[in-house]
Scaffold this active site. Structure first.
Site, PDB file in Angstrom:
ATOM      1  N   GLY B  92       0.873  -1.169   0.000  1.00  0.00           N
ATOM      2  CA  GLY B  92       0.000   0.000   0.000  1.00  0.00           C
ATOM      3  C   GLY B  92       0.908   1.215   0.000  1.00  0.00           C
ATOM      4  CB  SER B 125       4.363  -3.784  -2.387  1.00  0.00           C
ATOM      5  OG  SER B 125       4.449  -2.545  -3.020  1.00  0.00           O
ATOM      6  CB  ALA B 126       4.326  -0.776   1.538  1.00  0.00           C
ATOM      7  CG  HIS B 162       5.919  -2.214  -7.409  1.00  0.00           C
ATOM      8  ND1 HIS B 162       4.819  -2.874  -7.893  1.00  0.00           N
ATOM      9  CD2 HIS B 162       5.673  -2.006  -6.086  1.00  0.00           C
ATOM     10  CE1 HIS B 162       3.939  -3.052  -6.912  1.00  0.00           C
ATOM     11  NE2 HIS B 162       4.432  -2.533  -5.809  1.00  0.00           N
ATOM     12  CD  GLU B 197       4.860  -4.594 -11.010  1.00  0.00           C
ATOM     13  OE1 GLU B 197       4.194  -5.104 -11.926  1.00  0.00           O
ATOM     14  OE2 GLU B 197       4.518  -3.556 -10.412  1.00  0.00           O
TER      15      GLU B 197
HETATM   16 CA    CA Z   1       2.867   1.343  -2.921  1.00  0.00          CA
END
Ligand code: CA
Ligand code: CA
Lengths: 241, 241
Positions: B92, B125-126, B162, B197
């Site tokens: 997020g 991700s985060a 990413h 990714e």
């Molecule tokens: Ca993000």
């Protein structure tokens, strides 16, 4: 109270395939000439190589018939701001730029001179981010930790420079620019102006008009984003003061 | 001292066109099963809607035969960490995630449990950004101000999730991902692993291997970036401890 304020807030300094400030040199020249500025104080803090950045900027300004001095060549940055005829804060990394403005104690002097004595202020990219309420809508990587995200507050809204709509057909899963701004609005109510590359915002006192050639997208919390054409008067955004 | 450490650090939770964690569900299932984890503690702090996010994650975990509880549904987040069998921190906004980890005083308890008692840790991700030295190489917008950019430090390097090379022929003037990481290395010496990714890093003790299907790019200050294929052993990066 009417605000004395003269701003030229540019999305990007360089257009693909042309030199630094070349694509908007007429606008920049007209902006400083209008206010009788012949010598501009440059702030290179957003890039690592101050000397190299200053050479590039000085060259571009000389081509416009304007003199340029860099704040890092002056003995006292605060004095340099107090004596400036006009100021230009260049782009690069927004976190590094804001941190260095804080470290050199020039946040308040710049804000004061711009809002109280009408010092003409030009920013591009990161230099446009720091002119707004906060750097919370920068695109940059947080490579250094500034004491706050609060910026100069020369306008009562935020700007996202280099604004771009998603590529049609992209399968990359990182957030789109619009999704990022929506996340910001989950946390804050400050309006965000997404300035496309090739666009700039000109502000004189209580009047703000979109200039350049591409346009912008305006994000107000809880509303559909609005596409804004070049020439649009967005003075109403200055009213929240 | 040998470190007890069991990590699965994923670049992205979702692949274009498939469901949450679907593309890597076999890997996730194998990771938690290997360590006998049947119930995972979920941390939804990176998104605004904790309940919605938890439903989505719970559903994905149930499909893998794993139970999921969210930290926001527990009375005491610190206690929840202390009692967890395994932990998953979802993606997020990295700034929101890190700030909330600090606000809830779970930074130290998570680090302790992962590094000292081998609590299996999965991030995407985060959630991968916060597992590293700092969030200084996140791609996210700084929508809130955390007390520091220092993160959990479960590995002695940074990750850029990413990760993407520039589009050939792009005329956008914002910095490329590689340029951003280069700016970071103007300020810091910490190595940065650009995880494309579809890729993930699996760490067990002092061994780290690239998994998934795309690969990574490794950025060491002062060196040319190295392209890393899936299966590459990058345990040497754990040595700076
Ligand atoms: Ca993000
Ligand atoms: Ca920038």
């Amino acid at each position: 109270m009417s605000v004395t304020r003269r701003l030229l807030l540019i999305s990007n300094s360089t257009e693909h395939g042309s030199g630094f400030l070349e694509y908007c040199s007429e606008r920049v020249k007209a902006f400083f000439s209008k206010y009788g500025v012949s010598k501009v104080l440059f702030v290179p803090y957003a890039l690592f190589d101050y000397d190299g950045y200053t050479r590039k900027a000085r060259n571009a300004f000389q081509n416009m018939g304007l003199e340029l001095e860099s704040i890092h060549e002056k003995e006292d940055p605060v004095e340099a701001v107090k004596e400036a005829q006009g100021i230009f804060i260049g782009g690069g990394n927004t976190f590094r730029l804001l941190k260095t403005l804080y470290d050199n104690n020039v946040i308040e002097p710049i804000t004061e001179r711009v809002l109280q004595s009408g010092l003409p202020y030009m920013g591009s990219s990161a230099g446009t981010n720091v002119a707004t309420v906060s750097i919370c809508t920068t695109n940059d990587m947080p490579i250094v930790f500034p004491p706050s995200f609060k910026a100069l507050g020369l306008v009562p809204f935020n700007i996202n420079p280099h604004y771009i709509d998603p590529e049609p057909g992209s399968i990359h899963m990182g957030e789109t620019r619009e999704e990022r701004i929506k996340q910001y609005h989950e946390e804050r109510t400050t309006p965000v102006l997404g300035l496309k590359e090739g666009s700039m915002l000109e502000v004189e006192g209580d009047k703000a008009v979109l200039r350049g050639k591409t346009g912008a997208k305006l994000f107000i919390r809880g509303q559909e984003p609005q596409v804004l054409e070049i020439g649009t008067d967005i003075s109403h955004l200055l009213k929240s003061e």
